[in-house]
Scaffold this motif. Structure first.
Motif, PDB file in Angstrom:
ATOM      1  N   LEU A   1      16.112  17.173  15.934  1.00 43.00           N
ATOM      2  CA  LEU A   1      15.489  17.973  16.995  1.00 43.00           C
ATOM      3  C   LEU A   1      16.481  18.989  17.574  1.00 43.00           C
ATOM      4  CD1 LEU A   1      13.388  15.285  18.928  1.00 43.00           C
ATOM      5  CD2 LEU A   1      12.506  17.229  17.620  1.00 43.00           C
ATOM      6  N   ALA A   2      17.733  18.570  17.709  1.00 47.50           N
ATOM      7  CA  ALA A   2      18.755  19.488  18.230  1.00 47.50           C
ATOM      8  C   ALA A   2      18.991  20.649  17.265  1.00 47.50           C
ATOM      9  CB  ALA A   2      20.055  18.726  18.476  1.00 47.50           C
ATOM     10  N   ASN A   3      18.978  20.373  15.961  1.00 53.60           N
ATOM     11  CA  ASN A   3      19.143  21.443  14.973  1.00 53.60           C
ATOM     12  C   ASN A   3      17.990  22.436  15.035  1.00 53.60           C
ATOM     13  OD1 ASN A   3      21.527  20.329  14.015  1.00 53.60           O
ATOM     14  ND2 ASN A   3      20.541  19.247  12.321  1.00 53.60           N
ATOM     15  N   MET A   4      16.798  21.926  15.274  1.00 53.30           N
ATOM     16  CA  MET A   4      15.614  22.781  15.310  1.00 53.30           C
ATOM     17  C   MET A   4      15.495  23.562  16.625  1.00 53.30           C
ATOM     18  SD  MET A   4      12.946  19.993  13.763  1.00 53.30           S
ATOM     19  CE  MET A   4      11.529  20.980  14.242  1.00 53.30           C
ATOM     20  N   GLY A   5      16.113  23.058  17.689  1.00 49.09           N
ATOM     21  CA  GLY A   5      15.920  23.608  19.021  1.00 49.09           C
ATOM     22  C   GLY A   5      16.096  25.107  19.146  1.00 49.09           C
ATOM     23  N   PRO A   6      17.197  25.706  18.677  1.00 44.54           N
ATOM     24  CA  PRO A   6      17.410  27.153  18.882  1.00 44.54           C
ATOM     25  C   PRO A   6      16.411  28.036  18.140  1.00 44.54           C
ATOM     26  CG  PRO A   6      19.466  26.009  18.341  1.00 44.54           C
ATOM     27  CD  PRO A   6      18.360  25.045  18.080  1.00 44.54           C
ATOM     28  N   HIS A   7      15.639  27.475  17.217  1.00 44.10           N
ATOM     29  CA  HIS A   7      14.768  28.299  16.376  1.00 44.10           C
ATOM     30  C   HIS A   7      13.285  28.037  16.634  1.00 44.10           C
ATOM     31  CE1 HIS A   7      18.432  29.149  14.077  1.00 44.10           C
ATOM     32  NE2 HIS A   7      18.669  27.843  14.126  1.00 44.10           N
ATOM     33  N   VAL A   8      12.967  27.248  17.652  1.00 44.62           N
ATOM     34  CA  VAL A   8      11.566  26.925  17.930  1.00 44.62           C
ATOM     35  C   VAL A   8      10.839  28.164  18.442  1.00 44.62           C
ATOM     36  CG1 VAL A   8      10.038  25.627  19.461  1.00 44.62           C
ATOM     37  CG2 VAL A   8      11.965  24.485  18.363  1.00 44.62           C
ATOM     38  N   GLN A   9       9.637  28.397  17.916  1.00 47.73           N
ATOM     39  CA  GLN A   9       8.816  29.505  18.384  1.00 47.73           C
ATOM     40  C   GLN A   9       7.343  29.140  18.244  1.00 47.73           C
ATOM     41  OE1 GLN A   9       8.980  32.971  15.766  1.00 47.73           O
ATOM     42  NE2 GLN A   9      10.045  31.762  14.225  1.00 47.73           N
ATOM     43  N   ASN A  10       6.544  29.606  19.202  1.00 48.10           N
ATOM     44  CA  ASN A  10       5.097  29.344  19.185  1.00 48.10           C
ATOM     45  C   ASN A  10       4.793  27.847  19.043  1.00 48.10           C
ATOM     46  OD1 ASN A  10       4.577  32.148  19.335  1.00 48.10           O
ATOM     47  ND2 ASN A  10       4.780  32.310  17.098  1.00 48.10           N
TER      48      ASN A  10
ATOM     49  N   GLN B   1      19.588  21.547   9.045  1.00 50.68           N
ATOM     50  CA  GLN B   1      20.875  22.198   9.284  1.00 50.68           C
ATOM     51  C   GLN B   1      20.847  23.672   8.903  1.00 50.68           C
ATOM     52  OE1 GLN B   1      23.686  19.819   7.089  1.00 50.68           O
ATOM     53  NE2 GLN B   1      23.601  18.105   8.524  1.00 50.68           N
ATOM     54  N   ASP B   2      19.783  24.096   8.223  1.00 55.53           N
ATOM     55  CA  ASP B   2      19.677  25.485   7.783  1.00 55.53           C
ATOM     56  C   ASP B   2      18.800  26.268   8.760  1.00 55.53           C
ATOM     57  OD1 ASP B   2      20.054  27.456   5.382  1.00 55.53           O
ATOM     58  OD2 ASP B   2      17.913  27.544   5.882  1.00 55.53           O
ATOM     59  N   ALA B   3      19.306  27.401   9.229  1.00 53.60           N
ATOM     60  CA  ALA B   3      18.585  28.192  10.230  1.00 53.60           C
ATOM     61  C   ALA B   3      17.294  28.776   9.662  1.00 53.60           C
ATOM     62  CB  ALA B   3      19.488  29.319  10.746  1.00 53.60           C
ATOM     63  N   SER B   4      17.319  29.210   8.396  1.00 52.62           N
ATOM     64  CA  SER B   4      16.114  29.802   7.816  1.00 52.62           C
ATOM     65  C   SER B   4      15.012  28.757   7.664  1.00 52.62           C
ATOM     66  CB  SER B   4      16.436  30.424   6.458  1.00 52.62           C
ATOM     67  OG  SER B   4      16.893  29.433   5.536  1.00 52.62           O
TER      68      SER B   4
ATOM     69  N   ASN C   1      14.525  26.182   9.670  1.00 53.57           N
ATOM     70  CA  ASN C   1      13.981  25.959  11.011  1.00 53.57           C
ATOM     71  C   ASN C   1      13.070  27.097  11.449  1.00 53.57           C
ATOM     72  OD1 ASN C   1      15.381  23.510  11.379  1.00 53.57           O
ATOM     73  ND2 ASN C   1      17.233  24.606  11.969  1.00 53.57           N
ATOM     74  N   ALA C   2      13.380  28.309  11.003  1.00 59.08           N
ATOM     75  CA  ALA C   2      12.531  29.441  11.370  1.00 59.08           C
ATOM     76  C   ALA C   2      11.247  29.469  10.542  1.00 59.08           C
ATOM     77  CB  ALA C   2      13.303  30.750  11.185  1.00 59.08           C
ATOM     78  N   ASN C   3      11.351  29.150   9.249  1.00 54.99           N
ATOM     79  CA  ASN C   3      10.196  29.265   8.356  1.00 54.99           C
ATOM     80  C   ASN C   3       9.131  28.211   8.641  1.00 54.99           C
ATOM     81  OD1 ASN C   3      11.267  31.465   7.005  1.00 54.99           O
ATOM     82  ND2 ASN C   3      12.299  30.199   5.470  1.00 54.99           N
ATOM     83  N   ILE C   4       9.534  27.012   9.065  1.00 56.86           N
ATOM     84  CA  ILE C   4       8.538  25.964   9.275  1.00 56.86           C
ATOM     85  C   ILE C   4       7.619  26.276  10.454  1.00 56.86           C
ATOM     86  CG2 ILE C   4       9.892  24.112   8.234  1.00 56.86           C
ATOM     87  CD1 ILE C   4      10.786  23.265  10.988  1.00 56.86           C
ATOM     88  N   HIS C   5       8.059  27.179  11.342  1.00 60.05           N
ATOM     89  CA  HIS C   5       7.192  27.559  12.471  1.00 60.05           C
ATOM     90  C   HIS C   5       6.263  28.710  12.103  1.00 60.05           C
ATOM     91  CE1 HIS C   5       8.869  24.961  15.602  1.00 60.05           C
ATOM     92  NE2 HIS C   5      10.054  25.183  15.051  1.00 60.05           N
ATOM     93  N   LYS C   6       6.487  29.314  10.937  1.00 59.69           N
ATOM     94  CA  LYS C   6       5.615  30.398  10.480  1.00 59.69           C
ATOM     95  C   LYS C   6       4.490  29.886   9.592  1.00 59.69           C
ATOM     96  CE  LYS C   6       9.511  33.635  10.503  1.00 59.69           C
ATOM     97  NZ  LYS C   6      10.374  34.505   9.665  1.00 59.69           N
ATOM     98  N   LEU C   7       4.583  28.634   9.148  1.00 62.98           N
ATOM     99  CA  LEU C   7       3.588  28.070   8.240  1.00 62.98           C
ATOM    100  C   LEU C   7       2.559  27.284   9.051  1.00 62.98           C
ATOM    101  CD1 LEU C   7       2.812  27.722   5.262  1.00 62.98           C
ATOM    102  CD2 LEU C   7       4.252  25.689   5.189  1.00 62.98           C
ATOM    103  N   THR C   8       1.304  27.712   9.013  1.00 63.87           N
ATOM    104  CA  THR C   8       0.243  27.085   9.804  1.00 63.87           C
ATOM    105  C   THR C   8      -0.559  26.109   8.958  1.00 63.87           C
ATOM    106  OG1 THR C   8       0.058  29.066  11.182  1.00 63.87           O
ATOM    107  CG2 THR C   8      -1.785  27.516  11.231  1.00 63.87           C
ATOM    108  N   LEU C   9      -0.793  24.934   9.516  1.00 66.75           N
ATOM    109  CA  LEU C   9      -1.614  23.914   8.864  1.00 66.75           C
ATOM    110  C   LEU C   9      -2.988  23.911   9.521  1.00 66.75           C
ATOM    111  CD1 LEU C   9       1.065  21.072   8.908  1.00 66.75           C
ATOM    112  CD2 LEU C   9       0.577  22.620   7.018  1.00 66.75           C
ATOM    113  N   HIS C  10      -4.037  23.960   8.707  1.00 66.20           N
ATOM    114  CA  HIS C  10      -5.386  24.014   9.264  1.00 66.20           C
ATOM    115  C   HIS C  10      -5.898  22.631   9.678  1.00 66.20           C
ATOM    116  CE1 HIS C  10      -5.852  28.247   8.314  1.00 66.20           C
ATOM    117  NE2 HIS C  10      -5.327  27.998   7.121  1.00 66.20           N
ATOM    118  N   ASN C  11      -5.316  21.599   9.106  1.00 69.67           N
ATOM    119  CA  ASN C  11      -5.774  20.253   9.455  1.00 69.67           C
ATOM    120  C   ASN C  11      -4.721  19.243   9.022  1.00 69.67           C
ATOM    121  OD1 ASN C  11      -7.419  18.198  10.369  1.00 69.67           O
ATOM    122  ND2 ASN C  11      -8.581  18.053   8.469  1.00 69.67           N
ATOM    123  N   VAL C  12      -4.597  18.153   9.763  1.00 67.07           N
ATOM    124  CA  VAL C  12      -3.692  17.048   9.410  1.00 67.07           C
ATOM    125  C   VAL C  12      -4.546  15.788   9.384  1.00 67.07           C
ATOM    126  CG1 VAL C  12      -1.540  15.860   9.954  1.00 67.07           C
ATOM    127  CG2 VAL C  12      -1.844  18.264  10.642  1.00 67.07           C
TER     128      VAL C  12
END
Length: 524
Positions: free
Chosen positions: A478-487, A417-420, A422-433
């Motif tokens: 998913l709907a909450n995350m939608g407007p902030h999806v990038q890359n 529900q927080d915009a920041s 949703n934005a920050n999780i797309h800036k954090l890269t995981l090298h392996n799962v």
């Protein structure tokens, strides 16, 4: 380690006659030497097999239910319990065996009462011993709860008192277990006399909540050779012990420099029984609903609609911001009885232990009720500390119940529900799962992984659970995350298109079926 039933008989056997006298119909005065003799066992009771102890003590438990109305012996036992707890020195340099055994002995009887008696019957068993002006009052029980709370708040667990702290917490958990035998979880205070009395101790609630949280954060390991029963199945075999010892000796020259330069860190797999019991007690107290439909608590004390333990958890603040420059607690926090805990340590411990249901429920309780902790989580840059174990549990959804999946999804829904966030999780890269088995996911963003796992959960729900509520929570996140999806990762994009295709085909199919039904109805 485990102790055989014969050892239990050897330790408890000499006390059989005193047990008969304790549970019998003849009253024994409060200050009679008999009570010291009854509670002076030759060995710590926690080292014995619990089933053996209960088998020996249950006849006395049944007899005291019948005779206590005339003897008041259980009330006398509680008085002696209060005395041994208050007389236990905090800097003791030996095992406080009498205090440990008294708490353990009391716990066995209370466990029997909660399993075989109603709340009103338990009230009759905890009457004040004579002389007393108001028989049936809650005075002795109130003193007992206060003594248990104050011991935990004012004393720190050491190598000698660690087991006593564990037993006190376990006794409080057993006292709260009346909820397991009650037909209604929010029944009146007479159904849960122990919990009702705990709720009334609002002045001690903040201190107890902080103590339990700090036990959970510290995850202090048990002292070596602690006299506590451990099932034999949990012990490694002789060959395993020999192999581990040989391996340790072989690698000692290589591992010693590293061990000397690094500080040992607690882990979720390392044994921390005090931390596990503490968080369990905290959750039981925080999520108990005292009810509002009852005028008074046992003993005529006015009932509080609010839960002071929940209030203390929801208002606890970060130690870093609550301290003055001198390192002392601010006056405002002291006046408001607001507790402070180190948010950073709490965040890391929850992330470390999130695979455990207790930690998951604690995280939900904090981000749902404590706005300050929620804001702290949202501004953290290492969100993978919490999200990675949480997503792994969702990935393994087939091995979990629907309630467990609900809790995980609600946590994600609150965070999304927080915009920041949703934005920050797309800036954090995981090298392996490493736990994702369907395909390799190198250099995928945390946001893309979250999209993949949510879609996987939706498809699992459609094929197996078919739960509307679970389905709604996934789509809402998913709907909450939608407007902030990038890359967005290519695999996440593929799964998203696949989900849309599946839902679109289902929608078209249902729409045609509905139109066909309407057409047939008009023709008729």
């Amino acid at each position: 380690m485990g102790v055989s039933s014969s050892s239990s008989s050897m330790i408890l056997g000499p006390q059989r006659e005193r047990l008969k006298k304790f549970a019998g119909p003849t009253p024994v005065e409060l200050h009679d030497p008999f009570w010291h003799e009854l509670l002076s066992f030759s060995e710590p009771l926690p080292k014995l097999r619990p089933a053996d102890v209960e088998e020996i003590l249950h006849p006395a438990c049944a007899d005291i239910v019948v005779n206590n109305a005339n003897t008041y012996h259980f009330g006398v036992l509680l008085v002696h319990l209060v005395e041994v707890l208050k007389s236990a020195p905090p800097d003791i340099q030996e095992l406080p065996m009498k205090a440990i055994n008294t708490v353990y002995f009391t716990r066995v009887f209370i466990k029997y009462f909660t399993e075989h008696a109603t709340g009103e019957q338990i009230l009759g068993l905890i009457q004040d011993p004579p002389p007393s002006e108001s028989k049936g009052s809650m005075k002795v029980l109130t003193k007992t709860i206060q003594a248990l709370f104050e011991f935990l708040i004012k004393s720190e667990p050491t190598a000698f008192t660690f087991l006593l702290h564990m037993e006190v917490i376990n006794l409080l958990i057993v006292m709260a277990s009346t909820q397991l035998t009650s037909s209604a979880g929010t029944a009146g205070p007479e159904a849960h006399p122990f919990l009702a009395t705990m709720i009334q101790e609002s002045s001690l609630a903040p201190g107890l909540v902080r103590t339990l949280l700090m036990h959970y954060i510290d995850r202090q390991p048990p002292p070596a050779r602690m006299p506590l029963y451990v099932p034999l199945n949990d012990q490694p075999g002789v060959l395993t012990k020999v192999g581990n010892a040989a391996a340790a000796m072989f690698f000692l020259p290589f591992s010693l420099p590293y061990k000397l330069m690094t500080k040992p860190q607690p882990s979720a797999t390392s044994p921390a029984p005090l931390a596990d019991s503490s968080i369990l007690l905290l959750l039981v107290l925080v999520h108990h609903d005292p009810g509002t439909g009852h005028g008074s608590a046992p003993g005529g004390v006015a009932s509080h609609a609010a839960n002071p333990f929940r209030l203390a958890l929801n208002t606890c603040v970060d130690t870093y911001y609550d301290e003055t420059p001198d390192g002392e607690t601010s006056e405002a926090a002291a006046e408001n009885s607001t507790i402070s805990v180190p948010y950073a340590d709490l965040f890391n411990t929850i992330g470390l232990c999130l695979v455990d249901d207790r930690s998951t429920l604690l995280l939900y309780s904090l981000i749902h009720g404590n706005q300050a902790f929620l804001e702290y989580v949202l501004v953290r840059t290492d969100l993978d500390t919490l999200l990675m174990p949480l997503l792994e549990m969702l990935y393994n959804a087939p091995g979990r119940t629907a309630n467990q999946i609900y809790m995980l999804l609600i946590i994600l829904l609150i965070l999304s529900q927080d915009a920041s966030f949703n934005a920050n999780i797309h800036k954090l890269t995981l090298h392996n799962v490493p736990w994702y088995k369907e395909r390799l996911l190198p250099k995928i963003s945390l946001g893309s992984l979250l999209v993949v796992i949510l879609i996987r959960t939706i498809k699992y729900n459609l094929s197996k659970l078919r739960d509307v509520y679970l389905h709604t929570n996934c789509l809402a996140a998913l709907a909450n995350m939608g407007p902030h999806v990038q890359n967005l990762n290519s695999y996440a994009s593929q799964r998203l298109v696949s989900l849309f295709d599946m839902l679109a085909r289902k929608y078209i199919k249902l729409s045609k079926k509905a139109q066909t039904g309407e057409g047939e109805g008009e023709a008729a």
